[in-house]
Design a protein around this motif. Structure first.
Motif, PDB file in Angstrom:
ATOM      1  N   ALA A 278      -6.942  13.676  -5.160  1.00 44.46           N
ATOM      2  CA  ALA A 278      -5.997  13.339  -6.235  1.00 44.46           C
ATOM      3  C   ALA A 278      -4.647  12.945  -5.644  1.00 44.46           C
ATOM      4  N   LYS A 279      -4.207  13.674  -4.620  1.00 40.91           N
ATOM      5  CA  LYS A 279      -2.928  13.332  -3.973  1.00 40.91           C
ATOM      6  C   LYS A 279      -3.015  11.962  -3.317  1.00 40.91           C
ATOM      7  N   TRP A 280      -4.146  11.713  -2.679  1.00 42.09           N
ATOM      8  CA  TRP A 280      -4.329  10.443  -1.977  1.00 42.09           C
ATOM      9  C   TRP A 280      -4.300   9.271  -2.957  1.00 42.09           C
ATOM     10  N   VAL A 281      -4.964   9.426  -4.108  1.00 41.87           N
ATOM     11  CA  VAL A 281      -5.030   8.330  -5.085  1.00 41.87           C
ATOM     12  C   VAL A 281      -3.647   8.079  -5.693  1.00 41.87           C
ATOM     13  N   THR A 282      -2.941   9.157  -6.035  1.00 45.58           N
ATOM     14  CA  THR A 282      -1.695   8.969  -6.767  1.00 45.58           C
ATOM     15  C   THR A 282      -0.516   8.652  -5.850  1.00 45.58           C
ATOM     16  N   ASP A 283      -0.548   9.157  -4.613  1.00 46.14           N
ATOM     17  CA  ASP A 283       0.562   8.826  -3.707  1.00 46.14           C
ATOM     18  C   ASP A 283       0.120   8.928  -2.245  1.00 46.14           C
ATOM     19  N   PRO A 284      -0.668   7.973  -1.793  1.00 39.34           N
ATOM     20  CA  PRO A 284      -1.189   8.064  -0.424  1.00 39.34           C
ATOM     21  C   PRO A 284      -0.088   8.061   0.635  1.00 39.34           C
ATOM     22  N   HIS A 285       1.090   7.504   0.285  1.00 38.14           N
ATOM     23  CA  HIS A 285       2.170   7.403   1.283  1.00 38.14           C
ATOM     24  C   HIS A 285       2.778   8.766   1.616  1.00 38.14           C
ATOM     25  N   GLN A 286       2.601   9.736   0.706  1.00 36.93           N
ATOM     26  CA  GLN A 286       3.038  11.100   1.011  1.00 36.93           C
ATOM     27  C   GLN A 286       2.216  11.664   2.157  1.00 36.93           C
ATOM     28  N   ILE A 287       0.946  11.305   2.207  1.00 40.10           N
ATOM     29  CA  ILE A 287       0.038  11.826   3.230  1.00 40.10           C
ATOM     30  C   ILE A 287       0.096  10.966   4.485  1.00 40.10           C
ATOM     31  N   LYS A 288       0.212   9.667   4.290  1.00 45.46           N
ATOM     32  CA  LYS A 288       0.145   8.725   5.417  1.00 45.46           C
ATOM     33  C   LYS A 288       1.086   7.569   5.104  1.00 45.46           C
ATOM     34  N   GLU A 289       2.326   7.726   5.507  1.00 46.70           N
ATOM     35  CA  GLU A 289       3.366   6.761   5.173  1.00 46.70           C
ATOM     36  C   GLU A 289       3.044   5.381   5.728  1.00 46.70           C
ATOM     37  N   GLY A 290       3.197   4.374   4.888  1.00 48.21           N
ATOM     38  CA  GLY A 290       2.975   3.005   5.346  1.00 48.21           C
ATOM     39  C   GLY A 290       1.555   2.514   5.181  1.00 48.21           C
ATOM     40  N   VAL A 291       0.668   3.411   4.681  1.00 47.67           N
ATOM     41  CA  VAL A 291      -0.732   3.031   4.492  1.00 47.67           C
ATOM     42  C   VAL A 291      -0.814   1.837   3.528  1.00 47.67           C
ATOM     43  N   MET A 292      -1.819   0.985   3.738  1.00 46.50           N
ATOM     44  CA  MET A 292      -1.922  -0.244   2.938  1.00 46.50           C
ATOM     45  C   MET A 292      -2.254   0.036   1.469  1.00 46.50           C
ATOM     46  N   MET A 293      -2.857   1.177   1.192  1.00 47.86           N
ATOM     47  CA  MET A 293      -3.281   1.460  -0.181  1.00 47.86           C
ATOM     48  C   MET A 293      -2.081   1.725  -1.071  1.00 47.86           C
ATOM     49  N   PRO A 294      -1.966   1.010  -2.197  1.00 49.16           N
ATOM     50  CA  PRO A 294      -0.854   1.278  -3.108  1.00 49.16           C
ATOM     51  C   PRO A 294      -1.109   2.555  -3.916  1.00 49.16           C
ATOM     52  N   ALA A 295      -0.025   3.179  -4.360  1.00 49.59           N
ATOM     53  CA  ALA A 295      -0.155   4.386  -5.193  1.00 49.59           C
ATOM     54  C   ALA A 295      -0.665   3.980  -6.575  1.00 49.59           C
ATOM     55  N   ALA A 296      -1.590   4.773  -7.100  1.00 48.67           N
ATOM     56  CA  ALA A 296      -2.087   4.526  -8.464  1.00 48.67           C
ATOM     57  C   ALA A 296      -1.562   5.647  -9.341  1.00 48.67           C
ATOM     58  N   ARG A 297      -0.428   5.388 -10.015  1.00 45.01           N
ATOM     59  CA  ARG A 297       0.176   6.454 -10.832  1.00 45.01           C
ATOM     60  C   ARG A 297      -0.519   6.500 -12.181  1.00 45.01           C
TER      61      ARG A 297
END
Ligand code: CUA
Length: 314
Positions: A278-297
């Protein structure tokens, strides 16, 4: 992350054993030379000087010359010849041509994850490389963007993944076990969070992993998961990710057909739990800053079914 063995100090395959043997030989020779030099230095420092001899004698005697020839010429040449010969032998025995009956696996480096394809088996997965023990594996390495480097210390051999051209590396695991591989070439912001789990398993377990991976995603049984699948298809996930058996056919991100079976998320960055998902889907940059996946709020009424759906992808 789970890991067995001690990396390059605990070789688990023929290539790793050869490289490890070479390393120990170099350490042994280096240590022997060090001990010899230290002993001679100690003797020289504490040798009593002959009475009345103020200045040390110039190194002109026959004995002096012998010491110089032995220590400055003969010994370094002998050490270098031994190391050179052993290195050539190791390079020849670490193969990069596909042996007969090898399993072929394509490894494609992305910023910052590993795409793993088994062309003959029709499997695409990410961040986990399953191999059968006692069978050579031919890895075809390339990159989708910048230069990465593949290295499993316990299995030996390090090889770059280049944007142009394919490099080949042959590995073999002699024993079952799990090894962590870390990208070994600086490749951008999250280079350190670009790890790969290598699972060496007995041939029958490998075969059942293959047949499980070959299946397309099953129709979710629970109503909530079916709603989650609709969220997945509507929220844009499908434009980057594939889930075989559904309309999701994106290829930018990892194939998620069997996501729930993977031990980690984000290329071995965090464990694959509902919470982390759930954290990864909603804000992946919190876990891995700069990751290509956009946050899905997503609001909770969409997020919960989405996570429930992703967890059905066994
Ligand atoms: Cu990929 Cu460092």
């Amino acid at each position: 992350m789970r890991q067995v063995g001690g990396g390059s100090f605990d070789p688990q395959g023929p290539a790793a054993e050869t490289i490890s043997g070479l390393w120990w030989l170099m350490l042994g020779l280096g240590a022997a030379v060090f001990v010899l030099v230290a002993a001679l230095l100690t003797i020289a420092l504490f040798r009593p000087r002959p009475p009345g001899d103020a200045e040390p004698a110039a190194p002109t005697s026959k004995l002096h010359r012998r010491w110089i020839v032995a220590g400055v010429v003969a010994m370094p040449v002998a050490v270098l010849v031994i190391v050179f010969g052993a290195t050539l032998h190791a390079m020849r025995s670490v193969r990069n041509t596909a042996p007969e009956g090898a399993l072929v696996v394509e490894v494609i480096g992305h910023q910052w994850w590993w795409e793993i394809r088994y062309p003959d088996e029709g499997i695409i997965t990410a961040n986990e490389l399953h191999i059968p023990v006692a069978r050579p594996v031919t890895l075809r390495l390339r990159s989708a963007d910048v230069i990465h480097s593949f290295w499993v210390p316990a299995l030996g051999g390090k090889m770059d993944l280049l944007p142009e051209g394919t490099n080949t590396l042959v590995l073999q695991a002699d024993e079952a076990g799990e090894h962590l591989s870390q990208c070994a070439e600086f490749c951008g912001l999250q280079h350190t969070k670009m790890a790969l789990t290598v699972v060496a398993e007995p041939p029958d377990r490998f075969a059942s992993w293959v047949s499980q991976q070959q299946r397309p995603a099953a129709e979710p049984a629970a109503e909530v998961a079916r709603r989650g699948r609709d969220v997945f298809l509507a929220a844009g996930c499908a434009s980057c990710h594939t889930v075989r058996g559904t309309a999701a056919q994106g290829t930018k991100g990892p194939d998620l057909t069997h996501l729930a079976r993977r031990p980690t998320l984000g290329a071995a960055t965090v464990r694959n739990t509902s919470d982390n998902l759930a954290k990864w889907v909603t804000d992946p940059h919190q876990i891995k800053e700069g990751v290509m996946m956009p946050a899905a709020r997503l609001p909770g009424e969409q997020l919960d079914p989405l996570i429930a759906y992703l967890e059905t992808l066994e």
